[in-house]
Design a protein around this motif. Structure first.
Motif, PDB file in Angstrom:
ATOM      1  N   ASP A 245      39.997  43.603  35.028  1.00 49.22           N
ATOM      2  CA  ASP A 245      40.463  42.265  35.395  1.00 49.22           C
ATOM      3  C   ASP A 245      41.953  42.245  35.702  1.00 49.22           C
ATOM      4  N   ARG A 246      42.678  43.180  35.130  1.00 47.91           N
ATOM      5  CA  ARG A 246      44.140  43.133  35.225  1.00 47.91           C
ATOM      6  C   ARG A 246      44.694  43.946  36.388  1.00 47.91           C
ATOM      7  N   TYR A 247      43.808  44.486  37.236  1.00 44.64           N
ATOM      8  CA  TYR A 247      44.269  45.357  38.316  1.00 44.64           C
ATOM      9  C   TYR A 247      43.525  45.031  39.609  1.00 44.64           C
ATOM     10  N   GLU A 248      44.136  45.402  40.710  1.00 43.87           N
ATOM     11  CA  GLU A 248      43.431  45.296  41.992  1.00 43.87           C
ATOM     12  C   GLU A 248      42.391  46.405  42.022  1.00 43.87           C
ATOM     13  N   THR A 249      41.130  46.028  41.966  1.00 45.78           N
ATOM     14  CA  THR A 249      40.060  46.977  41.681  1.00 45.78           C
ATOM     15  C   THR A 249      39.023  47.012  42.789  1.00 45.78           C
ATOM     16  N   ALA A 250      38.518  48.196  43.054  1.00 45.95           N
ATOM     17  CA  ALA A 250      37.307  48.394  43.866  1.00 45.95           C
ATOM     18  C   ALA A 250      36.214  48.883  42.929  1.00 45.95           C
ATOM     19  N   LYS A 251      35.147  48.122  42.815  1.00 45.32           N
ATOM     20  CA  LYS A 251      34.070  48.429  41.870  1.00 45.32           C
ATOM     21  C   LYS A 251      32.811  48.767  42.668  1.00 45.32           C
TER      22      LYS A 251
END
Length: 429
Positions: free
Chosen positions: A88-94
């Motif tokens: 949640d705290r990072y720019e993420t690609a999931k």
């Protein structure tokens, strides 16, 4: 800005690592401890939150929804996980990790068929990567993701898609799920090094992209698979004692959880046993303890599973055994979905979906589909003896269990993973 890519290579163990040179090169490896059950949804929720199942609520791949008296497996919404997740705290690609609907990940993709009002289904994915994945890579090979044809095609596609997203979007954090080892390691008792080499080659595509954008790579696995030869019909035991109730109908027998005094939600080597009346718990427990193949029957709190979603009892299989969901006593009365790949309708996990009764029958059913006729792909056998690998309980030999690979000192347990990730993202290199 430090970037990180987390590769989830299902089924990878310290013993198998020598066949995966690309993955082994990513850092120090350590056997680590999973929660119980050691299954996909519970392990991933623990890795992402650092919490035990009693706190994050993911007590298995499926459970009884007590308010509706429905057993539901393989639900995808992020809101099921109770607790903060580190991404949640990072720019993420999931990419294909579980609980990937209603997520905060900025980019991602996850399997999601379309369902017609006539019962038809069209395979597809949800894609919010901004990279038009199916246009660039072709359709996601859904039949390679689960079912009798499951194999390297799906993991290879996910790896290519992840590499594409990393290059185009350069997220700070990337999560990539490669399930390839899960398939043959359930079909066969021996762990073929060729399957490890195949997933290692797929992972290399992601590792190369990570290098290009300056991302560190961490490798995790959720569990190790062990050989099994003893299926346990736990629901059949409960039914023979007149605790489990069914409804007979035109499509076979349907289990009635809300009308049953006791039933089990089978999930690999662990089963949640729901008992309606507290005074019945000791009798159910004693009956199951006397059942061949069951190692122990414990209270949920003994395994940090004391959450409202859990059963009143937890049954654990012997190392060479696993639990079937079967509740009928005669295959002639099996529900029609039992012979199909139907992960959401079955009230338990069914590894027999990895097998096929007849390719000729499958071809005939496909012909019916192409002709526009109603059909059902009833090609799944009802022979649990076919299954030769499973997981779910903790493995005594750490070399056959899950691992983590990465820089520095990886954690000893999955609950320590969020702190490890945040330390890596906070450091410079």
């Amino acid at each position: 800005m430090t970037k990180l890519c987390i590769l989830n290579v299902v089924g990878l163990t310290p013993k198998l690592l020598r066949h995966a040179p690309n993955l082994a090169a990513m850092g120090n490896h350590r056997a680590w401890t999973s929660p119980v059950p050691a299954v996909t949804c519970t392990s991933q929720a623990t890795m992402l939150t650092g919490l035990s199942p009693r706190d994050h609520g993911i007590v298995g791949n499926g459970w009884l929804y007590r308010d509706t008296q429905e057993i539901r497996f393989w639900q995808q919404t992020r809101t099921l996980v109770q607790g903060d997740v580190f991404y949640d705290r990072y720019e993420t690609a999931k990419m294909f990790w579980w609980f990937n609907q209603s997520t905060t990940a900025k980019y991602g993709a996850t399997p999601k068929p379309h369902y017609g009002c006539d019962g038809s289904k069209v395979f597809d994915i949800l894609d919010w990567s901004g990279c038009n994945l199916t246009e660039k890579l072709g359709p996601f090979p859904f039949f390679g993701f689960w079912g009798p044809a499951a194999g390297i095609a799906s993991s290879d596609w996910i790896a290519k898609a992840t590499a594409l997203v990393m290059r185009e979007k350069q997220p700070q954090l990337t999560l990539c799920y490669l399930p390839h080892l899960d398939y043959d390691f359930q079909r066969l008792p021996d762990h073929d090094p060729a399957r490890v080499a195949e997933v290692d080659a797929a992972a290399a595509k992601v590792i190369e992209a990570a290098g290009e954008i300056g991302a560190r790579v961490v490798v995790v696995s959720e569990y190790g698979l062990v050989p099994v030869d003893t299926p346990i019909g736990i629901n059949q035991v409960l039914r023979r004692n007149d605790w489990l109730k069914v409804r007979r109908g035109p499509f076979g027998e349907i289990m009635l959880p809300g009308e049953s005094d006791a039933f089990a939600v089978a999930d690999h080597q662990l089963a949640h046993v729901y008992v309606r009346h507290p005074e019945l718990i000791p009798t159910v427990r004693k009956t199951l303890e006397e059942t061949p193949g069951i190692a122990s029957v414990v209270s949920p709190g003994d395994l940090q599973l004391d959450h409202p979603r859990s059963g009143e009892l937890i049954a654990l299989a012997e190392p060479n055994a696993w639990f079937t969901y079967y509740y009928w006593l005669d295959d002639a009365n099996a529900p029609d979905f039992a012979r199909t790949v139907d992960i959401h309708r079955k009230p338990g996990y069914d590894p027999c979906e990895l097998f096929m009764t007849s390719k000729l029958r499958a071809a005939a059913r496909l012909a019916q589909k192409k002709a526009g006729l109603r059909y059902k792909m009833d090609v799944i056998p009802l022979d649990p003896k076919l299954v030769r690998g499973s997981h779910g309980v903790l493995i005594a030999n750490h070399s056959d269990g899950p691992l983590v690979i990465g820089p520095g000192e990886p954690p000893e347990t999955m609950q320590g993973f969020p702190n490890y990730v945040e330390q890596l993202l906070a450091s410079s290199f």
